[in-house]
Design an enzyme around this catalytic site. Sequence first.
Site, PDB file in Angstrom:
ATOM      1  CG  ASP A 180      -1.835   1.051   1.129  1.00  0.00           C
ATOM      2  OD1 ASP A 180      -2.842   0.809   0.669  1.00  0.00           O
ATOM      3  OD2 ASP A 180      -1.554   2.175   1.748  1.00  0.00           O
ATOM      4  CB  ILE A 181       0.953   4.054  -2.288  1.00  0.00           C
ATOM      5  CG1 ILE A 181       1.664   3.281  -3.419  1.00  0.00           C
ATOM      6  CG2 ILE A 181       1.676   5.530  -2.439  1.00  0.00           C
ATOM      7  CD1 ILE A 181       1.369   3.988  -4.793  1.00  0.00           C
ATOM      8  CG  ASN A 188      -5.212  11.579  -5.025  1.00  0.00           C
ATOM      9  OD1 ASN A 188      -4.642  11.370  -6.051  1.00  0.00           O
ATOM     10  ND2 ASN A 188      -5.830  10.313  -4.421  1.00  0.00           N
ATOM     11  CG  ASP A 197      -6.066   8.461 -11.386  1.00  0.00           C
ATOM     12  OD1 ASP A 197      -6.189   7.893 -10.553  1.00  0.00           O
ATOM     13  OD2 ASP A 197      -7.257   8.848 -12.045  1.00  0.00           O
ATOM     14  CD  GLU A 223      -4.738   4.562  -1.490  1.00  0.00           C
ATOM     15  OE1 GLU A 223      -4.821   4.871  -0.379  1.00  0.00           O
ATOM     16  OE2 GLU A 223      -5.388   4.948  -2.414  1.00  0.00           O
TER      17      GLU A 223
END
Length: 307
Positions: A180-181, A188, A197, A223
């Site tokens: 997971d980022i 964002n 994106d 993500e």
Amino acid sequence: MIDPLDETLHDQPADAVGEAPRDERSILLVIVAGSELDFGRHFVLEREETTIGRGDGCGIVVHDAKASKAHCAVAVVLGSRGVERIEIRDLGTTNGTFVNGERADRATLMAGDKVRVGDTVLQLRYGDGIEREYHARLFQLAARDALTGLHNKRFIANELENQARIARRSGRPLSVILADIDDFKQVNDRFGHLAGDEYLAGFAGLLARTLREQDIAGRVGGEEFLVVLPETALDGALQLAERIRQGAADFALRRGNEEIRATLSAGVGQFASGLGGGQELLELVDRALYQAKREGKNRTKAWANGV
């Protein structure tokens, strides 16, 4: 004033004007019902005989527990004028082979006929290169995440369960990485969702280049990414997870005069015989990922019980 709609683009060379060479028609078997791992796949019958079943040695392998390892065989019978007929024969299975709803030990297939093997249905078709490309594209659309090009959540979840069954049956190792980022919402919020994106697509390319041919990667959340590693024990999975984590830390997407950078946390685990299936392994690895987040992010943690 010239209306551009009155003009027709012409991309055919002058010496190519005339009838284009006819693309050779192929005999296709298309999976029209069955496992989500198989739906939409097509196979060109190029051999004199092709075996269908769930065994690795079959020419057409289906992900279907109700299919025998070698379930049936399709033969292309040739004559002086080319293909004379296409025959199918059951290979002594318990559940049987069905053609258009009727059980058949041996039958001649015609275009449009449907063959049922377990819960999998294959349809016989004739097609040219355009139709083959159509079926290949259709399968890609059903199995791929549109943004990243990786497998989508439905496909990767089914593949995990399938690989877990293989691991339990064979005793071979299977590991997974759930990554997971970190703090992606901040990306964002600062740069906008379009930039976010673009970052995800770039990271997905980096991930794909890091994996081996047999590894399977998919996007399972906004993500969040899942990597299924057949024939891989925990130590090897941890090493790969570290390469992915380091690659994410080094990766930068330039937007104007700024760079978008992020880190990644990962949970890693190996399938154990006491687990109920792939979903249970995934839940345990998710706990390891959560622990990596709690300990400061940008790190990997392993679930090691039972390994």
